[in-house]
Design an enzyme around this catalytic site. Structure first.
Site, PDB file in Angstrom:
ATOM      1  N   ASN A   7      70.999  74.880  44.498  1.00  0.00           N
ATOM      2  CA  ASN A   7      69.601  74.885  44.911  1.00  0.00           C
ATOM      3  C   ASN A   7      69.156  73.427  44.860  1.00  0.00           C
ATOM      4  OD1 ASN A   7      66.891  75.108  45.227  1.00  0.00           O
ATOM      5  ND2 ASN A   7      66.575  76.639  43.616  1.00  0.00           N
ATOM      6  N   HIS A 175      60.185  81.862  49.712  1.00  0.00           N
ATOM      7  CA  HIS A 175      60.484  82.471  48.411  1.00  0.00           C
ATOM      8  C   HIS A 175      61.096  83.866  48.577  1.00  0.00           C
ATOM      9  CE1 HIS A 175      57.071  79.948  46.428  1.00  0.00           C
ATOM     10  NE2 HIS A 175      58.242  79.397  46.173  1.00  0.00           N
ATOM     11  N   ARG A 236      50.270  71.485  46.515  1.00  0.00           N
ATOM     12  CA  ARG A 236      49.929  71.940  47.876  1.00  0.00           C
ATOM     13  C   ARG A 236      48.608  72.706  47.858  1.00  0.00           C
ATOM     14  NH1 ARG A 236      55.529  74.818  48.974  1.00  0.00           N
ATOM     15  NH2 ARG A 236      56.254  73.800  47.100  1.00  0.00           N
ATOM     16  N   GLY A 325      57.181  80.043  36.883  1.00  0.00           N
ATOM     17  CA  GLY A 325      56.765  79.433  35.614  1.00  0.00           C
ATOM     18  C   GLY A 325      55.408  79.911  35.131  1.00  0.00           C
ATOM     19  N   ILE A 326      54.438  80.014  36.033  1.00  0.00           N
ATOM     20  CA  ILE A 326      53.091  80.436  35.633  1.00  0.00           C
ATOM     21  C   ILE A 326      53.044  81.952  35.458  1.00  0.00           C
ATOM     22  CG2 ILE A 326      50.674  80.495  36.374  1.00  0.00           C
ATOM     23  CD1 ILE A 326      51.343  77.839  37.945  1.00  0.00           C
ATOM     24  N   GLU A 382      66.736  83.479  41.412  1.00  0.00           N
ATOM     25  CA  GLU A 382      67.094  83.224  42.815  1.00  0.00           C
ATOM     26  C   GLU A 382      68.576  82.925  42.963  1.00  0.00           C
ATOM     27  OE1 GLU A 382      63.838  80.458  42.669  1.00  0.00           O
ATOM     28  OE2 GLU A 382      63.345  80.964  44.741  1.00  0.00           O
TER      29      GLU A 382
HETATM   30  P1  ADP Z   1      59.405  75.675  40.436  1.00  0.00           P
HETATM   31  O1  ADP Z   1      58.595  76.287  41.525  1.00  0.00           O
HETATM   32  O2  ADP Z   1      59.561  74.201  40.547  1.00  0.00           O
HETATM   33  O3  ADP Z   1      60.673  76.420  40.083  1.00  0.00           O
HETATM   34  P2  ADP Z   1      58.443  76.822  37.961  1.00  0.00           P
HETATM   35  O4  ADP Z   1      58.670  78.235  38.372  1.00  0.00           O
HETATM   36  O5  ADP Z   1      59.260  76.254  36.845  1.00  0.00           O
HETATM   37  O6  ADP Z   1      58.441  75.828  39.174  1.00  0.00           O
HETATM   38  O7  ADP Z   1      56.878  76.744  37.515  1.00  0.00           O
HETATM   39  C1  ADP Z   1      56.298  75.557  37.131  1.00  0.00           C
HETATM   40  C2  ADP Z   1      54.848  75.856  36.743  1.00  0.00           C
HETATM   41  O8  ADP Z   1      54.838  76.791  35.664  1.00  0.00           O
HETATM   42  C3  ADP Z   1      54.107  74.621  36.290  1.00  0.00           C
HETATM   43  O9  ADP Z   1      52.800  74.627  36.810  1.00  0.00           O
HETATM   44  C4  ADP Z   1      54.052  74.840  34.791  1.00  0.00           C
HETATM   45  O10 ADP Z   1      52.913  74.243  34.248  1.00  0.00           O
HETATM   46  C5  ADP Z   1      53.912  76.346  34.710  1.00  0.00           C
HETATM   47  N1  ADP Z   1      54.189  76.806  33.353  1.00  0.00           N
HETATM   48  C6  ADP Z   1      55.369  76.780  32.684  1.00  0.00           C
HETATM   49  N2  ADP Z   1      55.177  77.260  31.417  1.00  0.00           N
HETATM   50  C7  ADP Z   1      53.869  77.586  31.316  1.00  0.00           C
HETATM   51  C8  ADP Z   1      53.048  78.117  30.267  1.00  0.00           C
HETATM   52  N3  ADP Z   1      53.556  78.416  29.085  1.00  0.00           N
HETATM   53  N4  ADP Z   1      51.744  78.316  30.515  1.00  0.00           N
HETATM   54  C9  ADP Z   1      51.210  78.004  31.705  1.00  0.00           C
HETATM   55  N5  ADP Z   1      51.920  77.503  32.730  1.00  0.00           N
HETATM   56  C10 ADP Z   1      53.223  77.295  32.539  1.00  0.00           C
END
Ligand code: ADP
Length: 594
Positions: A7, A175, A236, A325-326, A382
């Protein structure tokens, strides 16, 4: 089967090694290189037998990182692979499934770069390096867009001028691999097949999108032509009135590339809070920062609007799934998004929401007891989904899609010269009103009435030129109106066919020749040679892009000198598949070559 999955982003390379087969799936190795600067980068890795490490390594860029992967794998004791799977962001309308990456497909993917200028070049750089590194190992592309190619035309079509649409402007969605994985995982948790469920999946990471998965098929998603539309993201903007382009150009003198770059890189949470990271936004909001508080409200409101819209689009929802992540980590964001959706059966159990633990692939349910809609959190995987799809693609016989236009034939008549004169008068000849796509063929001015014992059709078009024998082509439904049973036959195969009466302005005839035309593909010899097809061969044709989606078995290839390559079906077949003019069909089947 051991599959290496890449990836590659513009600034990082994640990769994983999977062992799939015999129903088992092992994630042997998880690794990634990022933060390229000062001639080095960070490496982080772990194996499923408990080894791992992290630290700076002297690899200056993505190319160097990819080139280092074989050595790294060997060092960790992984000295062979069966295949490489690559995540490719944009597969356009042509890649509905994983595709072998070869000298035919790669130029097609490269041609899609203008649609994903940030993502596809990084993916393709990884492909080029991986092909050079493992020339003997099959490489497959798995596309973020493929899952959404089932979206109906009313979800993918922008209401813009036709020439723009002809130039490729349409909604795609991204996605897809993640949405598919988490929807399958949710179905597992619920204990029902995905094709019985209506699922809304929320992938909330740096990039973010919501997807409506209606009974197993993506129906709509919040990203569009590019990964810019939809939700608020890290950098974005998501949805913005396209009128902004004119306004900003007039008021601030900005060029289109400047506006586009800002919408991609300097918008979203970064624009609203100063940081693209949701953790920073939440910390600042908790410390009383009004801008961060507003950003969080905007973020949740936009996601909630899409969830409501997709419940309406599908006419129901069984489960909402959070990932990214969120989605995985922010209990407060999940709560803000779900609060206010009680009217449609979404009620969170706040204790469960606060205590989410995703260890060991857990996918906990967060809805309150008795709530109609399930709320589920799961990590996305993924890379695992890519490995699964590559393994499936490799297990299948070669199936390639060769695209042909599909034409729908309404009932019509071919006449012998004797019958032309019997119906239209002595010495009459057919006169052309419009040309058909098969060279030399035309729709004639002449029309006849076709009569059976039960009913009749007036104004049935005669097609020219004349033939040795008269042939009347109708649909199965038409045979019920006429009250005559007719066989499914190839054109010209008329012995023993039923009789029917034809009535013209100058007379009438009783003739055999009533058939339901067997579906067929007129094919130019060059196309047949290129695709390895022989005259009379039967192929399957998928017409998936429109209407209800249908696969036609037993479609006969008819190779003819100078033919315009085109599939012919009748109106019953078109209606069964919801097929409209301008549809394309994809030939599929073992043994076809590109
Ligand atoms: P990508 O799309 O690059 O794979 P991720 O799925 O890792 O990204 O998501 C990154 C987002 O997740 C960032 O905005 C990060 O702040 C958020 N994030 C990660 N852990 C937490 C948390 N514990 N609380 C709130 N937001 C989080």
């Amino acid at each position: 089967m051991r599959i290496l999955v890449f990836n590659a982003g513009s600034s990082s390379l994640k990769f994983g090694l999977f062992d799939t087969g015999n129903g088992a799936e092992r994630h042997l190795l998880k690794a990634g290189y990022d933060r390229f600067r000062d001639g080095g980068c960070d490496l982080r890795w772990s194996t499923d037998d408990g080894r791992g490490g992290q630290g700076r390594v002297p690899l200056a860029d993505l190319g160097a990182a990819i080139a280092a992967v074989p050595g790294f794998l060997a060092e960790q004791g992984f000295d062979w692979i069966d295949a490489v799977g690559h995540r490719i962001a944009h597969g356009g309308a042509g890649f509905a499934a994983p595709a072998p990456l070869d000298d035919t497909t790669l130029p097609e993917i490269e041609a899609l770069t203008p649609l994903a200028p940030l993502h596809n070049p990084a993916n393709l750089a990884a492909v080029a390096l991986a092909r050079a590194t493992w020339p003997e190992v099959p490489q497959y592309g798995v596309f973020d867009t493929s899952f959404h190619l089932t979206n109906p035309a009313f979800a993918t079509t922008y209401a813009v001028p036709e020439v723009w649409r002809q130039a490729g402007l349409r909604r795609f969605g991204f996605h897809g691999t993640s949405h598919k994985y988490v929807a399958l995982r949710a179905a597992e948790v619920i204990g029902q097949p995905l094709d019985r469920l209506q699922v809304i999946s929320c992938h909330l990471g740096n990039g973010a999108s919501v997807c409506a998965i209606n009974r197993g098929r993506s129906m709509d998603s919040s990203m569009g032509l590019t990964p810019l539309e939809g939700l608020v993201m890290g950098t974005r903007s998501g949805d913005v009135d396209p009128g902004a382009f004119g306004y900003l150009s007039r008021e601030l003198g900005l060029s289109i590339p400047q506006i586009e770059a800002a919408l991609y890189n300097d918008s979203g949470l970064k624009a609203l809070t100063g940081s693209p990271d949701m953790r920073d936004a939440e910390d600042r909001a908790a410390a009383g920062d009004a801008a961060a508080q507003l950003a969080i409200e905007i973020y949740a409101y936009r996601a909630r609007k899409y969830i409501g819209a997709y419940a309406a689009a599908m006419g129901g929802v069984d489960a909402i799934v959070f990932t990214g992540g969120i989605g995985e980590n922010s209990a407060s964001m999940r709560r803000r998004i779900c609060d206010g959706l009680e009217f449609m059966g979404v009620t969170l159990d706040h204790d469960r929401n606060a205590r989410v633990d995703l260890a060991d692939r857990a996918a906990p349910e967060l809805q309150a007891w008795g709530a109609r809609v399930r709320v589920i959190v799961t990590e996305t995987a993924e890379q695992l989904q890519i490995a699964r799809e590559v393994a499936q693609a490799m297990a299948q016989p070669v199936r390639v899609a060769l695209t042909v236009p599909v034409a729908v034939s309404a009932r019509h008549v071919h006449l012998s010269q004797a019958h032309v004169e019997a119906l239209f008068g002595p010495g009459a000849t057919l006169t052309a009103e419009f040309p058909l796509r098969q060279p030399g063929n035309f729709g004639a001015h002449q029309k006849v009435t076709v009569e059976g014992p039960k009913g009749r059709f007036e104004n049935v078009r005669v097609l020219g030129p004349t033939r040795g024998r008269t042939q009347i082509e109708v649909s199965r439904t038409d045979t019920f109106v006429l009250g005559i049973d007719a066989p499914v036959r190839l054109s010209g195969d008329l012995d023993g066919t039923p009789r029917v009466r034809l009535v013209g302005p100058a007379g009438q005839v009783e003739t055999d020749g009533l058939i339901i035309a067997a579906r067929h593909i007129h094919m130019h010899p060059d196309d047949a040679a290129r695709w390895g097809l022989t005259d009379g061969q039967e192929v399957e044709v998928e017409v998936a892009g429109t209407g209800r989606g249908i696969t036609f078995a037993h479609t006969v290839v008819r190779i003819q000198k100078d033919a315009f390559t085109e599939m012919h079906i009748d109106t019953d077949e078109a209606n069964a598949g919801g097929i409209v003019a301008g549809a394309d069909g994809a030939l599929v089947g073992p043994g076809l070559c590109r």
